[in-house]
Design a protein around this motif. Sequence first.
Motif, PDB file in Angstrom:
ATOM      1  N   ASP A  84       0.835  -1.188  -0.037  1.00 25.28           N
ATOM      2  CA  ASP A  84      -0.272  -0.065   0.025  1.00 25.28           C
ATOM      3  C   ASP A  84       0.964   1.113  -0.222  1.00 25.28           C
ATOM      4  O   ASP A  84       0.299   2.322   0.197  1.00 25.28           O
ATOM      5  CB  ASP A  84      -0.875   0.073   1.145  1.00 25.28           C
ATOM      6  CG  ASP A  84      -0.225  -0.058   2.510  1.00 25.28           C
ATOM      7  OD1 ASP A  84       0.911  -0.217   2.494  1.00 25.28           O
ATOM      8  OD2 ASP A  84      -0.868   0.351   3.399  1.00 25.28           O
ATOM      9  N   THR A  87       3.857   4.281  -1.396  1.00 26.28           N
ATOM     10  CA  THR A  87       3.723   5.132  -2.631  1.00 26.28           C
ATOM     11  C   THR A  87       5.059   5.191  -2.924  1.00 26.28           C
ATOM     12  O   THR A  87       5.889   5.631  -2.190  1.00 26.28           O
ATOM     13  CB  THR A  87       3.369   6.576  -2.364  1.00 26.28           C
ATOM     14  OG1 THR A  87       1.906   6.225  -1.969  1.00 26.28           O
ATOM     15  CG2 THR A  87       3.349   7.769  -3.513  1.00 26.28           C
ATOM     16  N   GLN A 141      -4.344   8.871  -9.126  1.00 27.93           N
ATOM     17  CA  GLN A 141      -3.592   8.003  -9.419  1.00 27.93           C
ATOM     18  C   GLN A 141      -3.783   6.892  -8.244  1.00 27.93           C
ATOM     19  O   GLN A 141      -4.199   7.155  -6.912  1.00 27.93           O
ATOM     20  CB  GLN A 141      -2.163   8.093  -9.343  1.00 27.93           C
ATOM     21  CG  GLN A 141      -1.693   9.019 -10.423  1.00 27.93           C
ATOM     22  CD  GLN A 141      -1.673   8.501 -11.657  1.00 27.93           C
ATOM     23  OE1 GLN A 141      -1.711   7.239 -12.056  1.00 27.93           O
ATOM     24  NE2 GLN A 141      -1.752   9.386 -12.890  1.00 27.93           N
ATOM     25  N   LYS A 142      -3.562   5.587  -8.478  1.00 24.45           N
ATOM     26  CA  LYS A 142      -3.417   4.449  -7.449  1.00 24.45           C
ATOM     27  C   LYS A 142      -2.528   4.883  -6.455  1.00 24.45           C
ATOM     28  O   LYS A 142      -1.603   5.575  -6.677  1.00 24.45           O
ATOM     29  CB  LYS A 142      -3.539   3.073  -8.043  1.00 24.45           C
ATOM     30  CG  LYS A 142      -2.253   2.715  -8.678  1.00 24.45           C
ATOM     31  CD  LYS A 142      -2.252   1.371  -9.353  1.00 24.45           C
ATOM     32  CE  LYS A 142      -0.991   0.884  -9.857  1.00 24.45           C
ATOM     33  NZ  LYS A 142      -1.040  -0.288 -10.388  1.00 24.45           N
ATOM     34  N   ALA A 143      -2.663   4.239  -5.406  1.00 24.16           N
ATOM     35  CA  ALA A 143      -1.444   4.379  -4.392  1.00 24.16           C
ATOM     36  C   ALA A 143      -0.198   4.274  -4.754  1.00 24.16           C
ATOM     37  O   ALA A 143       0.809   5.244  -4.305  1.00 24.16           O
ATOM     38  CB  ALA A 143      -1.865   3.227  -3.106  1.00 24.16           C
ATOM     39  N   GLN A 144       0.380   3.377  -5.604  1.00 25.28           N
ATOM     40  CA  GLN A 144       1.764   3.436  -6.075  1.00 25.28           C
ATOM     41  C   GLN A 144       2.233   4.781  -6.733  1.00 25.28           C
ATOM     42  O   GLN A 144       3.137   5.202  -6.387  1.00 25.28           O
ATOM     43  CB  GLN A 144       1.973   2.276  -6.826  1.00 25.28           C
ATOM     44  CG  GLN A 144       3.511   2.127  -7.520  1.00 25.28           C
ATOM     45  CD  GLN A 144       3.667   0.926  -8.086  1.00 25.28           C
ATOM     46  OE1 GLN A 144       2.567   0.054  -8.522  1.00 25.28           O
ATOM     47  NE2 GLN A 144       4.608   0.617  -8.796  1.00 25.28           N
ATOM     48  N   ARG A 154       0.521   7.842  -6.391  1.00 24.85           N
ATOM     49  CA  ARG A 154      -0.404   8.940  -6.229  1.00 24.85           C
ATOM     50  C   ARG A 154       0.804  10.077  -5.943  1.00 24.85           C
ATOM     51  O   ARG A 154       1.905   9.928  -5.789  1.00 24.85           O
ATOM     52  CB  ARG A 154      -0.920   8.736  -5.187  1.00 24.85           C
ATOM     53  CG  ARG A 154      -0.226   8.489  -3.785  1.00 24.85           C
ATOM     54  CD  ARG A 154      -1.052   8.022  -2.466  1.00 24.85           C
ATOM     55  NE  ARG A 154      -0.208   7.755  -1.554  1.00 24.85           N
ATOM     56  CZ  ARG A 154      -0.262   8.596  -0.385  1.00 24.85           C
ATOM     57  NH1 ARG A 154      -1.128   9.504  -0.359  1.00 24.85           N
ATOM     58  NH2 ARG A 154       0.534   8.259   0.530  1.00 24.85           N
TER      59      ARG A 154
END
Length: 127
Positions: A26, A28, A59-62, A64
Motif C-alpha cells: 500500500d 507510494t 492515481q492508485k496508491a503506488q 499518487r
Amino acid sequence: MTGVERVVVGYSGGEEPNPTYQCIKDATECFLVEFDPSIITFAGILDEWSAEHYPYYPQKAQYRSAIFYNSEEQRAVAVAKLDEMRSKTEKEIYVDVEPVSAFYRAEEYHQDFLNKQRAASRGGMMF
C-alpha cells in the motif's frame, strides 16, 4: 539544485512494512530530499517541484502524488503551495499532504534512474 544534499528514491505512505517495486503493497513511490535549510527552504523545494510536476490526474496508491512533511510549519507551506497552484488553474489537483512515515529505500536500479538511462543510451552508440 543548490542546497539539496541528497535525494533517495524509495517507498513511503503505507501501513505495510518493507515494500519493494515487485511488491509495493500500500506504499507510494517517492523520494526523500535532504537539504540545507540555510541555503534552500522547504518552500523553495516545493516551488521547483510544482514547476515540474503535473498532479491533475488521480492515481492508485503506488503513483499518487503526495507531499510528506516533518513539522506543522512544513505542512502549512505545503498547503499554501497547493492553494497557490489551485488559484492558477480550474483543474482538480490530486496531491495528498501527510506527515512523514516510515521510508524504505528503493532498489539500487531506481536510484539516479534518469542519469543511468542517459548513460545507457549513450553507451549504445558508436562514434
